[in-house]
Design a protein around this motif. Structure first.
Motif, PDB file in Angstrom:
ATOM      1  N   GLU A  43       0.787  -1.350   0.001  1.00 14.22           N
ATOM      2  CA  GLU A  43      -0.198  -0.117   0.069  1.00 14.22           C
ATOM      3  C   GLU A  43       0.908   1.144   0.025  1.00 14.22           C
ATOM      4  OE1 GLU A  43      -3.315  -2.400   2.672  1.00 14.22           O
ATOM      5  OE2 GLU A  43      -2.174  -0.845   3.708  1.00 14.22           O
ATOM      6  N   TYR A  47       1.414   4.173  -3.018  1.00 14.91           N
ATOM      7  CA  TYR A  47       1.162   5.449  -2.730  1.00 14.91           C
ATOM      8  C   TYR A  47       2.233   6.510  -3.231  1.00 14.91           C
ATOM      9  CZ  TYR A  47       0.274   9.623   0.353  1.00 14.91           C
ATOM     10  OH  TYR A  47       0.149  10.984   0.679  1.00 14.91           O
ATOM     11  N   GLY A 162       4.144  11.951   1.138  1.00 12.49           N
ATOM     12  CA  GLY A 162       3.035  12.599   0.545  1.00 12.49           C
ATOM     13  C   GLY A 162       3.350  14.081   0.081  1.00 12.49           C
ATOM     14  N   HIS A 169       4.284  12.127  -5.954  1.00 11.09           N
ATOM     15  CA  HIS A 169       4.874  11.836  -4.519  1.00 11.09           C
ATOM     16  C   HIS A 169       6.226  11.696  -4.687  1.00 11.09           C
ATOM     17  CE1 HIS A 169       0.628  10.649  -2.886  1.00 11.09           C
ATOM     18  NE2 HIS A 169       0.845  11.985  -2.890  1.00 11.09           N
ATOM     19  N   LEU A 242      -2.428   5.373   7.072  1.00 10.69           N
ATOM     20  CA  LEU A 242      -2.170   5.885   5.698  1.00 10.69           C
ATOM     21  C   LEU A 242      -3.477   6.272   5.086  1.00 10.69           C
ATOM     22  CD1 LEU A 242      -0.410   5.863   3.157  1.00 10.69           C
ATOM     23  CD2 LEU A 242      -0.881   3.554   2.689  1.00 10.69           C
ATOM     24  N   ASP A 246      -3.505  11.859   3.332  1.00  8.86           N
ATOM     25  CA  ASP A 246      -3.774  13.084   2.616  1.00  8.86           C
ATOM     26  C   ASP A 246      -4.606  14.081   3.293  1.00  8.86           C
ATOM     27  OD1 ASP A 246      -2.412  12.105   0.538  1.00  8.86           O
ATOM     28  OD2 ASP A 246      -4.170  11.146  -0.495  1.00  8.86           O
TER      29      ASP A 246
END
Ligand SMILES: *Cc1c(COP(=O)(O)O)cnc(C)c1O
Length: 368
Positions: A43, A47, A162, A169, A242, A246
């Protein structure tokens, strides 16, 4: 009291999700590496726009293992900045390589590609840009240098979960990107954690081996590694967090914009914002005259501040044997005297930020 940073407000907000995840791990009875670590590796690397993620024990060892996996060894030189958290340099030394510390760009406070070019030599093997305070370093010129000279490019993204460079990213622009999940980072565990993100299968495989005693398979030790494993409790917590990252980064950017606006007419330099960068505002750092007097005033007003970092690496007792002597990194040395980090975390209210800004205004206006 307005703290410079605190984590209890966040836990209160996500307690149900966290408690459920933690109980799930406790019941499953599998505690170091395992399904949550594997899922989080997939994950988080996705990202970051990377193909592989390897969970490790902390951000320092993420840098050390990424460098080792990229072939960096004793006698090599690795170029990085002195204006960073000490672990960046500690990790380079742990590989046996020699850190070469260069100055920052005064406009962005991150590594100056021209300084890197000037320090390239026959033993240079890697460049480690640091996305300090969550503001990405200028990666394109560094990638060009790394390609032209056959160097590894290892991003120290420990503060930059992020953050975006030219819209993407950070963490997957070079040979590998290294993250820390220390509790105070933008994506923080309830303990230590780290990850190496990469698009290179060989680097990923080697870090995976090195983090677990150099085992290629169980009890098959093909090289001398170490213990740098991520645990299931931290991975389960990080998977929950996570999903919030954002939103939290967006809130940090909102608070930063508010500070920028409230401080705009004061004799204060707000954090750099290069055209290529979207910071995650890990820290909100201003540059100001009479920094220490300002900090004392804010403290008396119940406002916490901090300095990241008060003494650059090349002036630390443990690293004064490194090549740049005092006076040779003027931008870094002068900045360290003048910076202060203001309260910033996603749960800080607008009213609290306004209180901080007006206290700074009162201090500076009374000084005139
Ligand atoms: C936090 C940090 C590290 C080290 O991470 P740990 O998880 O504490 O080992 C390295 N570099 C930078 C820039 C950091 O902020």
């Amino acid at each position: 009291m307005i703290p410079v940073f605190e984590l209890r407000r966040q836990y209160r907000m996500i307690r149900d999700e966290i408690d459920l995840a933690v109980r799930g791990v406790l019941k499953a009875g599998h505690y170091v590496l395992g399904p949550n670590v594997e899922a989080f590796e997939a994950e988080f690397s996705a990202y970051c726009g990377g193909t592989f993620g390897v969970g490790v024990a902390n951000g320092t060892e993420a840098i050390q293992l990424a460098l080792t996996a990229a072939g960096i060894k004793a006698g090599d030189e690795v170029i990085t900045v002195s204006h960073t958290a000490v672990p960046t340099v500690e990790a380079i030394k742990a590989t046996g390589a020699v850190p070469v510390l260069v100055d920052i760009d005064p406009q962005t406070w991150t590594i100056d590609p021209a300084q890197v070019r000037a320090r390239l030599g026959p033993r240079t093997a890697a460049i480690v840009p640091v996305h300090l305070y969550g503001h990405p370093a200028d990666l394109d010129p560094l990638r060009a240098l790394a390609e032209r000279h056959g160097l590894a490019l290892i991003e120290d993204a420990a503060q930059a979960h992020g953050a975006r460079y030219k819209g993407r990213h950070v963490g997957a622009f070079g040979t590998a990107g290294c993250f820390s999940f220390y509790p105070t980072k933008n994506l923080g565990a309830y303990g230590d954690g780290g990850m190496v993100v990469t698009n290179d299968r060989q680097i990923a495989d080697r870090v995976r081996r090195l983090r677990n005693h150099g085992q290629a398979a169980r009890f098959e030790h093909v090289e001398c590694g170490m213990n740098s494993r991520l645990d299931e409790l931290q991975a389960a917590v990080l998977r929950v967090k996570l999903r919030w990252l954002d939103r939290w980064n967006q809130r940090r950017r909102q608070i930063a914009a508010l500070y920028n606006r409230l401080l705009a007419d004061l004799p204060v330099r707000c954090p750099p914002q290069a055209p290529w960068a979207q910071s995650n505002y890990h820290l909100y750092v201003i540059e100001v005259d009479e920094r220490d007097a300002l900090r004392a005033y804010l403290k008396a007003e119940g406002i916490g501040t901090d300095i990241h970092y008060p003494k650059p690496v090349h002036l630390q007792p443990a690293y004064c044997d490194l090549s740049p002597a005092e006076g040779q990194l003027p931008v870094t040395e002068s900045l360290c005297q003048r910076i202060v980090s203001l309260p910033l975390f996603p749960e800080l209210s607008d009213a609290e930020a306004e209180t901080v800004a007006s206290a700074i205004r009162t201090f500076l206006e009374n000084r005139k």
